[in-house]
Design a protein around this motif. Structure first.
Motif, PDB file in Angstrom:
ATOM      1  N   VAL A   1      81.727 -99.525  11.389  1.00 40.21           N
ATOM      2  CA  VAL A   1      80.367 -99.678  11.913  1.00 40.21           C
ATOM      3  C   VAL A   1      79.563 -98.411  11.677  1.00 40.21           C
ATOM      4  N   THR A   2      80.173 -97.245  11.915  1.00 40.54           N
ATOM      5  CA  THR A   2      79.483 -95.978  11.662  1.00 40.54           C
ATOM      6  C   THR A   2      79.086 -95.868  10.199  1.00 40.54           C
ATOM      7  N   ARG A   3      79.951 -96.340   9.302  1.00 44.17           N
ATOM      8  CA  ARG A   3      79.720 -96.205   7.860  1.00 44.17           C
ATOM      9  C   ARG A   3      78.613 -97.118   7.358  1.00 44.17           C
ATOM     10  N   VAL A   4      78.484 -98.327   7.935  1.00 44.49           N
ATOM     11  CA  VAL A   4      77.489 -99.283   7.431  1.00 44.49           C
ATOM     12  C   VAL A   4      76.195 -99.286   8.238  1.00 44.49           C
TER      13      VAL A   4
ATOM     14  N   HIS B   1      72.796 -98.152   9.730  1.00 33.43           N
ATOM     15  CA  HIS B   1      71.717 -97.242   9.379  1.00 33.43           C
ATOM     16  C   HIS B   1      70.654 -97.325  10.470  1.00 33.43           C
ATOM     17  N   ASN B   2      70.712 -96.358  11.402  1.00 33.73           N
ATOM     18  CA  ASN B   2      69.753 -96.324  12.512  1.00 33.73           C
ATOM     19  C   ASN B   2      69.753 -97.632  13.305  1.00 33.73           C
ATOM     20  N   GLY B   3      70.949 -98.121  13.598  1.00 38.64           N
ATOM     21  CA  GLY B   3      71.087 -99.293  14.453  1.00 38.64           C
ATOM     22  C   GLY B   3      71.104-100.621  13.735  1.00 38.64           C
ATOM     23  N   ALA B   4      71.006-100.620  12.415  1.00 40.22           N
ATOM     24  CA  ALA B   4      70.993-101.884  11.683  1.00 40.22           C
ATOM     25  C   ALA B   4      71.706-101.741  10.353  1.00 40.22           C
ATOM     26  N   LEU B   5      72.155-102.863   9.839  1.00 43.42           N
ATOM     27  CA  LEU B   5      72.822-102.924   8.554  1.00 43.42           C
ATOM     28  C   LEU B   5      71.821-103.454   7.529  1.00 43.42           C
ATOM     29  N   GLN B   6      71.757-102.817   6.360  1.00 41.36           N
ATOM     30  CA  GLN B   6      70.728-103.167   5.384  1.00 41.36           C
ATOM     31  C   GLN B   6      71.255-103.824   4.119  1.00 41.36           C
ATOM     32  N   SER B   7      72.538-103.756   3.858  1.00 41.55           N
ATOM     33  CA  SER B   7      73.089-104.216   2.583  1.00 41.55           C
ATOM     34  C   SER B   7      73.894-105.502   2.740  1.00 41.55           C
ATOM     35  N   MET B   8      73.622-106.492   1.877  1.00 46.42           N
ATOM     36  CA  MET B   8      74.415-107.722   1.884  1.00 46.42           C
ATOM     37  C   MET B   8      75.851-107.441   1.484  1.00 46.42           C
ATOM     38  N   THR B   9      76.057-106.445   0.607  1.00 40.74           N
ATOM     39  CA  THR B   9      77.412-106.085   0.196  1.00 40.74           C
ATOM     40  C   THR B   9      78.217-105.610   1.395  1.00 40.74           C
TER      41      THR B   9
ATOM     42  N   LEU C   1      77.546-106.275   4.593  1.00 38.57           N
ATOM     43  CA  LEU C   1      77.709-107.395   5.518  1.00 38.57           C
ATOM     44  C   LEU C   1      78.835-108.309   5.056  1.00 38.57           C
ATOM     45  N   GLU C   2      78.910-108.573   3.753  1.00 37.32           N
ATOM     46  CA  GLU C   2      79.985-109.399   3.215  1.00 37.32           C
ATOM     47  C   GLU C   2      81.334-108.742   3.457  1.00 37.32           C
ATOM     48  N   LEU C   3      81.414-107.425   3.347  1.00 41.14           N
ATOM     49  CA  LEU C   3      82.664-106.710   3.624  1.00 41.14           C
ATOM     50  C   LEU C   3      83.120-106.975   5.055  1.00 41.14           C
ATOM     51  N   LEU C   4      82.225-106.836   6.016  1.00 36.04           N
ATOM     52  CA  LEU C   4      82.600-107.021   7.416  1.00 36.04           C
ATOM     53  C   LEU C   4      83.047-108.458   7.686  1.00 36.04           C
TER      54      LEU C   4
ATOM     55  N   PRO D   1      88.975-105.909  16.689  1.00 38.63           N
ATOM     56  CA  PRO D   1      88.316-105.701  17.981  1.00 38.63           C
ATOM     57  C   PRO D   1      87.074-106.580  18.081  1.00 38.63           C
ATOM     58  N   GLN D   2      86.824-107.134  19.243  1.00 44.60           N
ATOM     59  CA  GLN D   2      85.677-108.014  19.408  1.00 44.60           C
ATOM     60  C   GLN D   2      84.373-107.281  19.101  1.00 44.60           C
ATOM     61  N   SER D   3      84.365-105.966  19.269  1.00 47.43           N
ATOM     62  CA  SER D   3      83.154-105.191  18.998  1.00 47.43           C
ATOM     63  C   SER D   3      82.713-105.311  17.547  1.00 47.43           C
ATOM     64  N   LEU D   4      83.670-105.464  16.619  1.00 46.01           N
ATOM     65  CA  LEU D   4      83.321-105.602  15.209  1.00 46.01           C
ATOM     66  C   LEU D   4      82.673-106.967  14.954  1.00 46.01           C
TER      67      LEU D   4
END
Length: 321
Positions: A89-92, A94-102, A104-107, A118-121
């Motif tokens: 989550v820290t890695r993807v 960006h200021n509270g939001a995720l910007q890349s479809m790549t 998001l697909e990884l997660l 973990p449910q948090s993910l």
């Protein structure tokens, strides 16, 4: 990390682009020892951060390599720890939001592939989709500023995340996820939603109210403890199994062994039927969710029809017992 891998990663980061040939070389260098190291995982993320227009080849490599690293790179394999989830989550983020479809697909792939996360993910992934629907900003929007509707990509990602095996309720929606589906339904009534959105809403909430799941995934620490026990005791366990099999002829104890460790006696019909019954507590919850927008809309009607059909089918099964 190999020098070749480091050099390629640094060059790609500097150029802002990476060719198919370079990606192939990274594959060979990264998996040269059969695994992606933490240093290589960080390098892959660094390259992704610098790419201006990631190619399909890069996206596939990114998801495959980092998915393997997170899910199977640390013992016990198949389990994502809280530390790993926090790192992701820290890695993807960006200021509270995720910007890349790549990213998001990884997660989503990790949630689908892992035995437990973990449910948090899972909550983070779902929150990103909900944010995109409500604000019109995020990777699922494709640069369009339209908001207040659920598009096809978002419906598909929500389905994959909600019904993934990893999480607090495998292959079925949890209460928090069902409430999220109601929030999105109320926020997008009358909008140009994807055709599959209504079906997801009905099936998702329906799975919370009438679905049965007997599988509770282990947390990573417990899985690691069991792995260590099995590694240390495999010879004695095998000897025990052998003695049980040999005693089968003399005392019939093999039947007991098969009952305990095989499929005998695992009929779950009563549990399935009990789960399909909407309890008083669940009915109160459902009424509260339906009343939130002060009227019964077409989505509520479809859900109620689904639950009525499930109840009718349950009654027929009981009468046939």
């Amino acid at each position: 990390m190999t020098m070749q891998f480091r050099a390629l990663a640094e060059q790609a980061a500097a150029d802002g682009a990476i060719s198919a040939e370079e990606i192939l070389t990274l594959r060979r260098a990264g998996w040269g020892d059969g695994a992606i190291s933490p240093e290589e995982a960080e390098a892959i993320f660094s390259v992704n951060d610098q790419l201006e227009d990631p190619s399909v080849e890069w996206a596939e490599f990114f998801v495959e390599a980092l998915g393997e690293f997170v899910v199977n790179g640390v013992e016990p394999k198949g389990y994502v720890s809280q530390d790993q989830a926090d790192w992701l989550v820290t890695r993807v983020d960006h200021n509270g939001a995720l910007q890349s479809m790549t990213e998001l697909e990884l997660l989503v792939k990790i949630i689908e592939k892992a035995l437990n996360v973990p449910q948090s993910l899972k909550d983070y992934v779902i929150a990103q989709v909900e944010r995109a629907v409500l604000t019109g900003e995020g990777p699922t929007r494709g640069g369009h500023l339209e908001r207040g509707n659920v598009n096809s990509v978002e419906a598909q990602i929500l389905r994959r995340a909600v019904f993934a095996q990893a999480g607090d309720r495998p292959a079925a929606a949890s209460r928090s996820e069902a409430e999220m589906l109601f929030r999105l339904k109320d926020a997008t009534l009358g909008a140009r939603n994807a055709p599959e959105w209504k079906q997801l809403f009905v099936q998702g909430v329906g799975s919370y109210l009438s679905g049965y799941t007997s599988y509770t995934p282990l947390e990573a620490p417990r899985a690691a403890e069991l792995d260590r026990f099995m590694d240390a005791n495999t010879p004695s366990l095998l000897r025990f199994a052998g003695r049980m099999a040999r005693s089968d002829v003399e005392s019939g104890i093999g039947d007991t062994f098969r009952t305990l460790f095989g499929r005998k006696g695992l009929d779950k019909a009563p549990e399935v039927q009990a789960a399909a019954e909407v309890t008083t507590e669940e009915n109160t919850w459902l009424q509260g969710q339906i009343d939130a927008n002060n009227h019964v809309d077409e989505y509520d009607e479809a859900l109620l029809a689904f639950l009525a059909e499930e109840k009718s089918g349950l009654a027929e099964e009981k009468s046939g017992l």
